[in-house]
Write an enzyme that holds these catalytic residues in place. Structure first.
Site, PDB file in Angstrom:
ATOM      1  N   GLY A  17      37.810  33.809 -52.549  1.00  0.00           N
ATOM      2  CA  GLY A  17      38.128  32.475 -52.047  1.00  0.00           C
ATOM      3  C   GLY A  17      37.111  32.122 -50.984  1.00  0.00           C
ATOM      4  N   CYS A  18      37.568  31.654 -49.859  1.00  0.00           N
ATOM      5  CA  CYS A  18      36.694  31.254 -48.765  1.00  0.00           C
ATOM      6  C   CYS A  18      35.879  32.446 -48.252  1.00  0.00           C
ATOM      7  CB  CYS A  18      37.534  30.682 -47.625  1.00  0.00           C
ATOM      8  SG  CYS A  18      36.593  30.377 -46.119  1.00  0.00           S
ATOM      9  N   PHE A  19      34.563  32.294 -48.206  1.00  0.00           N
ATOM     10  CA  PHE A  19      33.746  33.429 -47.768  1.00  0.00           C
ATOM     11  C   PHE A  19      33.865  33.722 -46.283  1.00  0.00           C
ATOM     12  CE2 PHE A  19      29.776  30.505 -48.537  1.00  0.00           C
ATOM     13  CZ  PHE A  19      30.056  29.717 -47.434  1.00  0.00           C
ATOM     14  N   TRP A  20      34.337  32.788 -45.484  1.00  0.00           N
ATOM     15  CA  TRP A  20      34.531  33.067 -44.056  1.00  0.00           C
ATOM     16  C   TRP A  20      35.562  34.185 -43.883  1.00  0.00           C
ATOM     17  CZ3 TRP A  20      35.495  27.316 -42.407  1.00  0.00           C
ATOM     18  CH2 TRP A  20      34.285  26.601 -42.462  1.00  0.00           C
ATOM     19  N   THR A  22      36.512  36.465 -46.242  1.00  0.00           N
ATOM     20  CA  THR A  22      36.027  37.683 -46.880  1.00  0.00           C
ATOM     21  C   THR A  22      35.055  38.411 -45.967  1.00  0.00           C
ATOM     22  OG1 THR A  22      36.201  36.469 -48.964  1.00  0.00           O
ATOM     23  CG2 THR A  22      35.086  38.603 -49.035  1.00  0.00           C
TER      24      THR A  22
END
Length: 188
Positions: A17-20, A22
């Site tokens: 999903g959102c790479f922030w 991860t």
């Protein structure tokens, strides 16, 4: 990092999903040297965040993890992957919707492919989820590093709304589950 050290490092690429989110989760694991937010799996060379957000480039927001296999195994990284998001949700994580937010593992070699496929099958068979796991498992091709302001986003913007209300609770929960695998406190 010296040459001897870098020769023993490996790469893994995950989209949850959102790479922030991860990036923040993987950065906390002992043995992870670095995690870079970026895009992979699409057709357009050098996509921008704005382009990827349209969902038309085919890219997924993902994180390329550099790790030391002597300290953390690929299987442990896979465990973190599957436990850090909903792998049964197709093209969606929370309020983030679109193919750019798909659950995906980009493998870098045959061993990673086999381990990822085995983990997915075993987790599906375990009954841990009420729905089938839809995680895509694809070969790593070209990883495009996201714009500079996306790197270390959570660390640099802890009071920003999304960080405070979405990422921070997720990081706190992750750290409780993986407390034995976290970097020592003095490494922060």
């Amino acid at each position: 990092m010296n040459t001897d050290q870098s020769a023993n490092l490996a790469k893994a690429t995950f989209g949850t999903g959102c790479f922030w989110c991860t990036e923040a989760l993987y950065e906390s694991l002992d043995g992870v040297i670095g995690a870079v937010s970026g895009y992979e799996g699409g057709q357009k060379a050098n996509p921008t965040y704005k382009e990827v957000c349209t969902g038309t480039t085919g890219h997924a927001e993902c994180v390329e993890v550099t790790y030391d296999p002597a300290k953390i195994t690929y299987q442990e990284l896979l465990e973190a992957f599957f436990r850090s998001h909903d792998p049964t949700s197709l093209n969606r994580q929370g309020e983030d919707v679109g193919t750019q937010y798909r659950s995906v593992i980009f493998y870098h070699n045959d061993e990673q492919k086999e381990l990822a496929e085995t983990a997915k099958v075993e987790l599906d068979k375990s009954g841990a989820y009420d729905r089938p796991i839809v995680t895509e498992i694809s070969p790593a091709e070209t990883f495009y590093e996201a714009e500079a302001y996306h790197q270390s986003y959570f660390a640099n913007n802890p009071n920003q709304g999304y960080c405070a209300f979405v990422i921070a609770p997720k990081v706190d929960k992750f750290k409780k589950v993986f407390k034995e695998k976290l970097k020592p406190q003095n490494a922060y």
